[in-house]
Design a protein around this motif. Structure first.
Motif, PDB file in Angstrom:
ATOM      1  N   MET A 173      30.385 -24.501  49.156  1.00 19.08           N
ATOM      2  CA  MET A 173      28.967 -24.589  49.168  1.00 19.08           C
ATOM      3  C   MET A 173      28.516 -23.549  50.220  1.00 19.08           C
ATOM      4  O   MET A 173      29.253 -23.050  51.172  1.00 19.08           O
ATOM      5  CB  MET A 173      28.821 -26.056  49.428  1.00 19.08           C
ATOM      6  N   SER A 174      27.323 -23.180  49.959  1.00 22.48           N
ATOM      7  CA  SER A 174      26.554 -22.261  50.918  1.00 22.48           C
ATOM      8  C   SER A 174      25.150 -22.813  51.532  1.00 22.48           C
ATOM      9  O   SER A 174      24.809 -24.003  50.874  1.00 22.48           O
ATOM     10  CB  SER A 174      26.161 -20.989  50.138  1.00 22.48           C
ATOM     11  N   LEU A 209      20.102 -25.948  50.682  1.00 20.84           N
ATOM     12  CA  LEU A 209      18.565 -25.987  50.796  1.00 20.84           C
ATOM     13  C   LEU A 209      18.141 -25.996  49.177  1.00 20.84           C
ATOM     14  O   LEU A 209      17.198 -26.993  48.790  1.00 20.84           O
ATOM     15  CB  LEU A 209      17.983 -24.869  51.281  1.00 20.84           C
ATOM     16  N   ARG A 210      18.710 -25.493  48.291  1.00 19.76           N
ATOM     17  CA  ARG A 210      18.434 -25.889  46.678  1.00 19.76           C
ATOM     18  C   ARG A 210      18.562 -27.152  46.327  1.00 19.76           C
ATOM     19  O   ARG A 210      18.001 -27.760  45.632  1.00 19.76           O
ATOM     20  CB  ARG A 210      19.322 -24.792  46.026  1.00 19.76           C
ATOM     21  N   GLU A 246      29.792 -15.334  54.862  1.00 21.67           N
ATOM     22  CA  GLU A 246      30.253 -15.867  56.177  1.00 21.67           C
ATOM     23  C   GLU A 246      29.210 -16.660  56.669  1.00 21.67           C
ATOM     24  O   GLU A 246      29.156 -17.658  57.494  1.00 21.67           O
ATOM     25  CB  GLU A 246      30.957 -14.824  57.039  1.00 21.67           C
ATOM     26  N   GLU A 247      28.175 -15.834  56.740  1.00 22.17           N
ATOM     27  CA  GLU A 247      26.686 -16.335  57.387  1.00 22.17           C
ATOM     28  C   GLU A 247      26.583 -17.857  56.417  1.00 22.17           C
ATOM     29  O   GLU A 247      25.877 -18.753  57.038  1.00 22.17           O
ATOM     30  CB  GLU A 247      25.765 -15.660  57.324  1.00 22.17           C
ATOM     31  N   GLU A 248      26.611 -17.690  55.217  1.00 24.23           N
ATOM     32  CA  GLU A 248      25.986 -18.897  54.326  1.00 24.23           C
ATOM     33  C   GLU A 248      27.094 -19.829  54.849  1.00 24.23           C
ATOM     34  O   GLU A 248      26.604 -21.238  55.032  1.00 24.23           O
ATOM     35  CB  GLU A 248      26.447 -18.444  52.911  1.00 24.23           C
ATOM     36  N   THR A 249      28.388 -19.515  54.779  1.00 25.86           N
ATOM     37  CA  THR A 249      29.314 -20.750  55.084  1.00 25.86           C
ATOM     38  C   THR A 249      28.947 -21.285  56.454  1.00 25.86           C
ATOM     39  O   THR A 249      28.942 -22.432  56.593  1.00 25.86           O
ATOM     40  CB  THR A 249      30.637 -20.201  55.034  1.00 25.86           C
ATOM     41  N   TYR A 278      24.843 -27.392  58.971  1.00 23.32           N
ATOM     42  CA  TYR A 278      24.133 -28.484  58.242  1.00 23.32           C
ATOM     43  C   TYR A 278      24.845 -29.604  58.067  1.00 23.32           C
ATOM     44  O   TYR A 278      24.368 -30.825  58.499  1.00 23.32           O
ATOM     45  CB  TYR A 278      23.544 -28.031  56.984  1.00 23.32           C
ATOM     46  N   ARG A 279      26.247 -29.348  57.393  1.00 23.72           N
ATOM     47  CA  ARG A 279      26.952 -30.713  57.440  1.00 23.72           C
ATOM     48  C   ARG A 279      27.604 -31.270  58.468  1.00 23.72           C
ATOM     49  O   ARG A 279      28.048 -32.350  58.586  1.00 23.72           O
ATOM     50  CB  ARG A 279      28.179 -30.181  56.284  1.00 23.72           C
TER      51      ARG A 279
END
Length: 180
Positions: free
Chosen positions: A1-2, A7-8, A143-146, A152-153
């Motif tokens: 997940m990203s 956010l979606r 990488e930034e997404e991850t 967040y998690r």
């Protein structure tokens, strides 16, 4: 997940809330009796989920990361202004609901501000979803997404709070006034 997909996923839940808020506003306008406890739940979800969790994820992490590339800064500024607008409307809902609970006739302003908030959410979510598509495709690295997603998690209390807020949305969707 990203991060973008997280956010979606938030937006899916906020879209459910938007439908509840709009239906509630219409029912109130038409004279239906909606428990004040349900109205209170709506204000809590707005405050604790939409503003405190979702908008904070965007404002404190996602938007700064995107803006660090000198990209989409105008859109980000507009979203920040819209978030503040949403907070102001939410404060009005809370203010008039408090008046109503104190025995004053505040049905009309509660209904009006709920409808305003629902319209805001619809417009805002549509624009942000397009923004997410652009940021994901053209700005952010995998990488930034991850990294943002992991951030967040990593806060268990927030993950638990999101789960609790989803249960509250489930509860509201099952109320007779919503099912009508």
């Amino acid at each position: 997940m990203s991060a973008t997909n997280e956010l979606r996923a938030d937006h899916v839940q906020v879209r459910r809330l938007e439908k509840i808020v709009f239906k509630c506003a219409e029912e109130l306008k038409d004279g239906a009796d909606i428990p004040l406890s349900d109205l209170t739940k709506i204000t809590i979800i707005i405050s604790e989920f939409v503003d405190t969790i979702h908008h904070s994820r965007e404002e404190d992490s996602y938007f700064p990361c995107v803006a660090s590339y000198d990209s989409l800064k105008d859109e980000i500024h507009k979203f920040l202004v819209e978030h503040e607008f949403g907070r102001n409307v939410a404060r009005k809902i809370h203010h008039h609901l408090k008046r109503w609970k104190a025995g004053q006739d505040a049905r009309e302003p509660v209904s009006r501000y709920l409808k305003t908030y629902a319209i805001f959410l619809n417009d805002h979510l549509n624009k942000e979803n397009k923004f997410f598509d652009d940021a994901e495709a053209n700005v952010l690295s995998k990488e930034e997404e991850t990294d943002m997603y992991e951030q967040y998690r990593s806060i268990f209390a927030v993950v638990k709070k999101v789960e609790d807020m989803i249960k509250e949305i489930d509860f509201l969707e099952n109320q007779p006034w919503f099912k009508n």
